[in-house]
Every structure is written in C-alpha cells, then in structure tokens.
Design a protein around this motif. Structure first.
Motif, PDB file in Angstrom:
ATOM      1  N   PHE A 195       0.786  -1.228   0.000  1.00  0.00           N
ATOM      2  CA  PHE A 195       0.000   0.000   0.000  1.00  0.00           C
ATOM      3  C   PHE A 195       0.828   1.294   0.000  1.00  0.00           C
ATOM      4  O   PHE A 195       0.321   2.347  -0.384  1.00  0.00           O
ATOM      5  CB  PHE A 195      -0.942   0.011   1.208  1.00  0.00           C
ATOM      6  N   TYR A 196       2.094   1.202   0.433  1.00  0.00           N
ATOM      7  CA  TYR A 196       2.855   2.445   0.603  1.00  0.00           C
ATOM      8  C   TYR A 196       4.144   2.525  -0.217  1.00  0.00           C
ATOM      9  O   TYR A 196       4.734   3.595  -0.318  1.00  0.00           O
ATOM     10  CB  TYR A 196       3.194   2.651   2.087  1.00  0.00           C
ATOM     11  N   VAL A 197       4.606   1.427  -0.756  1.00  0.00           N
ATOM     12  CA  VAL A 197       5.823   1.446  -1.575  1.00  0.00           C
ATOM     13  C   VAL A 197       5.424   1.258  -3.032  1.00  0.00           C
ATOM     14  O   VAL A 197       4.890   0.203  -3.406  1.00  0.00           O
ATOM     15  CB  VAL A 197       6.817   0.344  -1.145  1.00  0.00           C
ATOM     16  N   HIS A 198       5.681   2.262  -3.842  1.00  0.00           N
ATOM     17  CA  HIS A 198       5.243   2.229  -5.238  1.00  0.00           C
ATOM     18  C   HIS A 198       6.415   2.184  -6.212  1.00  0.00           C
ATOM     19  O   HIS A 198       6.188   2.150  -7.421  1.00  0.00           O
ATOM     20  CB  HIS A 198       4.365   3.451  -5.538  1.00  0.00           C
ATOM     21  N   ASP A 199       7.624   2.180  -5.689  1.00  0.00           N
ATOM     22  CA  ASP A 199       8.797   2.071  -6.557  1.00  0.00           C
ATOM     23  C   ASP A 199       8.918   0.634  -7.057  1.00  0.00           C
ATOM     24  O   ASP A 199       9.190  -0.286  -6.281  1.00  0.00           O
ATOM     25  CB  ASP A 199      10.058   2.478  -5.783  1.00  0.00           C
ATOM     26  N   HIS A 200       8.730   0.431  -8.347  1.00  0.00           N
ATOM     27  CA  HIS A 200       8.708  -0.915  -8.923  1.00  0.00           C
ATOM     28  C   HIS A 200      10.032  -1.639  -8.708  1.00  0.00           C
ATOM     29  O   HIS A 200      10.046  -2.847  -8.407  1.00  0.00           O
ATOM     30  CB  HIS A 200       8.390  -0.828 -10.419  1.00  0.00           C
ATOM     31  N   PHE A 201      11.148  -0.935  -8.857  1.00  0.00           N
ATOM     32  CA  PHE A 201      12.464  -1.576  -8.747  1.00  0.00           C
ATOM     33  C   PHE A 201      12.700  -2.095  -7.322  1.00  0.00           C
ATOM     34  O   PHE A 201      13.089  -3.250  -7.125  1.00  0.00           O
ATOM     35  CB  PHE A 201      13.562  -0.575  -9.129  1.00  0.00           C
ATOM     36  N   ILE A 202      12.445  -1.227  -6.327  1.00  0.00           N
ATOM     37  CA  ILE A 202      12.676  -1.625  -4.934  1.00  0.00           C
ATOM     38  C   ILE A 202      11.682  -2.700  -4.499  1.00  0.00           C
ATOM     39  O   ILE A 202      12.065  -3.727  -3.906  1.00  0.00           O
ATOM     40  CB  ILE A 202      12.590  -0.397  -3.998  1.00  0.00           C
ATOM     41  N   ILE A 261      11.462  -5.897  -7.987  1.00  0.00           N
ATOM     42  CA  ILE A 261      12.704  -6.508  -8.475  1.00  0.00           C
ATOM     43  C   ILE A 261      13.638  -6.861  -7.318  1.00  0.00           C
ATOM     44  O   ILE A 261      14.140  -7.981  -7.226  1.00  0.00           O
ATOM     45  CB  ILE A 261      13.407  -5.569  -9.478  1.00  0.00           C
ATOM     46  N   VAL A 262      13.859  -5.900  -6.398  1.00  0.00           N
ATOM     47  CA  VAL A 262      14.813  -6.143  -5.315  1.00  0.00           C
ATOM     48  C   VAL A 262      14.210  -7.047  -4.240  1.00  0.00           C
ATOM     49  O   VAL A 262      14.783  -8.087  -3.883  1.00  0.00           O
ATOM     50  CB  VAL A 262      15.282  -4.815  -4.682  1.00  0.00           C
ATOM     51  N   LEU A 263      13.045  -6.651  -3.712  1.00  0.00           N
ATOM     52  CA  LEU A 263      12.489  -7.358  -2.563  1.00  0.00           C
ATOM     53  C   LEU A 263      11.656  -8.583  -2.950  1.00  0.00           C
ATOM     54  O   LEU A 263      11.983  -9.713  -2.590  1.00  0.00           O
ATOM     55  CB  LEU A 263      11.647  -6.397  -1.718  1.00  0.00           C
ATOM     56  N   MET A 264      10.583  -8.371  -3.697  1.00  0.00           N
ATOM     57  CA  MET A 264       9.643  -9.457  -3.975  1.00  0.00           C
ATOM     58  C   MET A 264      10.274 -10.576  -4.801  1.00  0.00           C
ATOM     59  O   MET A 264      10.136 -11.757  -4.481  1.00  0.00           O
ATOM     60  CB  MET A 264       8.416  -8.903  -4.715  1.00  0.00           C
ATOM     61  N   ASP A 265      10.974 -10.208  -5.887  1.00  0.00           N
ATOM     62  CA  ASP A 265      11.478 -11.220  -6.826  1.00  0.00           C
ATOM     63  C   ASP A 265      12.857 -11.748  -6.468  1.00  0.00           C
ATOM     64  O   ASP A 265      13.309 -12.712  -7.103  1.00  0.00           O
ATOM     65  CB  ASP A 265      11.511 -10.645  -8.252  1.00  0.00           C
TER      66      ASP A 265
END
Length: 430
Positions: free
Chosen positions: A30-37, A40-44
C-alpha cells in the motif's frame, strides 16, 4: 537484551516472523510504489530467495525423514506378537480415528471453502502430478516398481509402502538384523536432529513467505487465512469433543465428562509444549490414576505418539482444500481418497515433535499435485494451531488406550469412577 532474546522459544519466533512479514508485506503493498525496490529487489529476489530456500530445505527432509520414521516405527511393533490382540486393536483404532479425522477435515474444507478468494492460480502450473487419475491407477501407483527410483524422485506413496515392508521384515528378523535396525534407528535420530536445525531458519523463511504473499495479495488474503484457522479449529473440536467421546461411550459406556475433568491437566501440558513425545510420561501416569493398567499404556501411548496424529491429519486435510481452492484446482474423488490414504500414512511417519507435520504436508500436497508454495501462506500461524492439535493428539492416544484396556480387561472402572484409588507401579513420574 540478547539474553532475553535467547529465551524466546522457536515457536514464538515463528509467530513474530509471521506477524512482521504480514505487516511488512501490507506496507509494501500500500505504501511502496517504486517498482524496482518493491518488485525486483524485494519481492522477486530477497523474499523469493529466502522463502523458497526454506521450502527447499523442508522438501529435502521429507523422503529420508518419513522413510526412516516408518521403518523404525513398524519394526518396533514386534511386541505385538507378545501382547496379542492389544497391538492389533490399538493400531486399528489409531488408523481408523486418523481416517475419520482427515475425512472430517476435507468435508469442512469442501463446505466452508477456506481458500476461496485467495487467487494464487498463477502458480498452479507448477503441479506435475495427475490429479484426476482413476482409482486403479492410484492403487497401482503405490506399489514401487523401483524403490530406489521412488526414493530419488520423492514418490512418497511407494516410499511409504517400501518402508512398511522393510519395517515388517526387520520386526520379524530382529535378532538377525540388529545392525540394520540400529542403522535405521540412528538414521532416524539424525533426521530428527536435521529437522531441528532446519526449523531454526523457520522465522526467516516465514517472514519472507508472508511478506511476499501479502505484498501482492494485501488485505484480500487475510480473510481466507482466517477462514483456514477457523476450519482447522472446527475440525479439531469435532474430533476431540464429538468423535473421541462417542468412541468412549460406545465401547466402554464410561462418562466422557469424567474423563475430560481428570485428563484436562495433560491436555494443557500438551498444548503448552506442542509435543506429543514430551507428554508420554504424564499421559501414562494420568491413565494409571484413572485405572488403566500400565502394562497396556506403556505400549499404546508411545505407539500413539508415533502413529496417532489425528490433529495433524485434520490440519493436512484442511490445508489440501485451502490450497486447491486458492489455486483453482478441482480435486476429483480419487484425489480426495488419495489425500485420506496419504494423510493417514503421513501421520504414521510423523514424529511427535513441534511443527513436523508441516514437513510431511509437502508429501500430502505432492500426492495430488498441489503446489507446495501454498504451505508458506499457512506456515506462520501453524505454531498456534500446533498447540491445539497436539492436545487433540494426546487426547486421542488416551481415549484409544482406555478402549483397548477396557476390551482386554486391563481397566479398573472403579478407579475411574473414584470408588477406590489406583495401585500405582511407578510413583512421581513427572
């Protein structure tokens, strides 16, 4: 401060990891909208690596843990020949109550649909086992053509059958195969120790799995998880307060209320310890106080701690329906029968230690082709449920022991009803 942290139990660390992962995942969602962070970095990467590494560690344990446990468990039943009908009746009752337990769990899952609304269908393609196979194929598939190949590929039903056969032969040839018996006993201890080591990584794995799950699912994923918990608790309640008391009344005509009043302290101990094995001495001592001969309970209670895991079977039955509904997989009749058989056999191979039922849950999932990733969603809240199902397990051990003792005239009903005191063989066990 570090000393206080060291005093926190593993179960509480798992619970902490679950809660932190849930809230961190919701925060990302809900609060982090940076796709890369975020993606790519965290989720994947970070969460994917941490969560799947833990799942792989659990899958690594399954085959050797179950195989060694079953071989040791079956081979130790050589005493059945000495105590005659006691062993046969005990095993039959344990197996039947477990089959009833998992049937109740599947029925609750079908009726209440705990996984409905949790859309995880994208991962359903990871399944590589035929789900709607015929019953003939199901029966044939449990017979191992090549046991070594079954062990290597993790085909658990053939592995279980192979383990039962080896255990049975070792029981018959005990004096002639002492070295092999010791090998499997020591191997089983090694796998128990390895399970303990892997479980130390559980809080990190749970955090990563929960963060990844709720980072993409959000609040929509909380309701099905709550429904899963409710379904498991309903199943445990039915087993403990309907099935067991009914069996006690039918076979012994004794008052279940009297039993629960006297046995409640053992249930609380099992609840707090989350381990059937630790409850064995207290269980036998309490049953002796209630009039059960220690000659019977000294056999049936340790055996029950090994093969009578009704609470675990209920969790696994509900988890199967939860995962199937979450992934949009329609399980056919043969698949449901396979789940019942596999859950019963898995309970036989499940050690009486905390949360090990989740390890064998991967076997139940694999038997009908369900993605094991779904285990990550329910893993975090398993410690709390494990406390409840351990209490159910030891209650089932006690009820079955009382029935067997009653049928073998090794049960003093007057002691149970409080008309006289028990003549104890062992004092101050606990």
């Amino acid at each position: 401060m570090f000393e206080r942290l060291k005093q926190i139990s593993l179960g509480n660390w798992i619970l902490i990891g679950m809660i932190l992962g849930l809230f961190f995942g919701l925060f990302l969602n809900f609060y982090v909208h940076d796709h890369f962070i975020k993606n790519i970095v965290l989720m994947d990467n970070v969460f994917y690596l941490g969560g799947n590494a833990f799942i792989r560690l659990m899958k690594m344990l399954v085959v050797p843990l179950v195989f060694c446990s079953i071989v040791v468990g079956v081979s130790s039943i050589s005493d059945i020949r000495k105590i005659g009908t006691i062993g046969g009746r005990t095993i039959l009752i344990y197996i039947l109550t477990t089959a009833v337990a998992v049937t109740i769990a599947l029925s609750i899952g079908i009726l209440l649909k705990p996984g409905l609304g949790l859309n995880m269908a994208a991962a359903a393609q990871t399944s590589n086992v035929t789900i709607n196979q015929t019953m003939t194929d199901t029966i044939l598939n449990i017979i191992p053509e090549n046991p070594l190949n079954a062990l290597a590929n993790g085909d658990m039903l053939p592995v279980i059958i192979f383990g039962v056969i080896i255990g049975f032969i070792l029981a018959k040839l005990r004096e002639e195969t002492d070295v092999v018996n010791k090998f499997f006993e020591q191997s089983n201890k090694i796998m128990m120790a390895m399970t303990g080591i892997v479980m130390k990584f559980a809080p990190i794995g749970v955090f990563c799995l929960m963060a990844k799950t709720f980072g993409s699912l959000g609040f929509d994923g909380i309701l099905p998880l709550a429904k899963y918990v409710v379904c498991v608790l309903i199943g445990l309640g039915i087993q403990a307060f309907v099935v067991y008391p009914s069996l006690l009344v039918v076979f012994t005509r004794l008052n279940p209320v009297t039993f629960f009043r006297k046995f409640m302290s053992v249930m609380f101990f099992a609840f707090s310890s989350s381990t059937s094995n630790a409850t064995i001495p207290l269980n036998m001592n309490k049953l002796e106080d209630m009039g059960v001969s220690r000659d019977v309970s000294s056999f049936t209670i340790p055996l029950g701690a090994t093969i009578n895991m009704d609470g675990t079977a209920i969790m696994q039955g509900v988890a199967v329906m939860f995962a199937a509904q979450a992934y949009g997989i329609d399980l056919g009749t043969s698949a449901l029968l396979t789940v019942i058989f596999t859950a019963v056999m898995a309970s036989i191979g499940t050690a009486g230690v905390p949360s090990v039922g989740l390890v064998t849950l991967t076997m139940v999932f694999n038997s009908v082709g369900l993605p094991v990733q779904a285990i990550g969603v329910i893993f975090g809240i398993d410690h709390v449920l494990d406390m409840f199902r351990t209490a159910v397990n030891v209650t089932g051990d006690a009820i079955c022991t009382m029935i067997v003792a009653f049928k073998n005239k090794s049960f003093d009903v007057d002691v149970f009803k409080g008309r006289k005191k028990a003549e104890k063989k062992v004092e101050n066990l606990i």
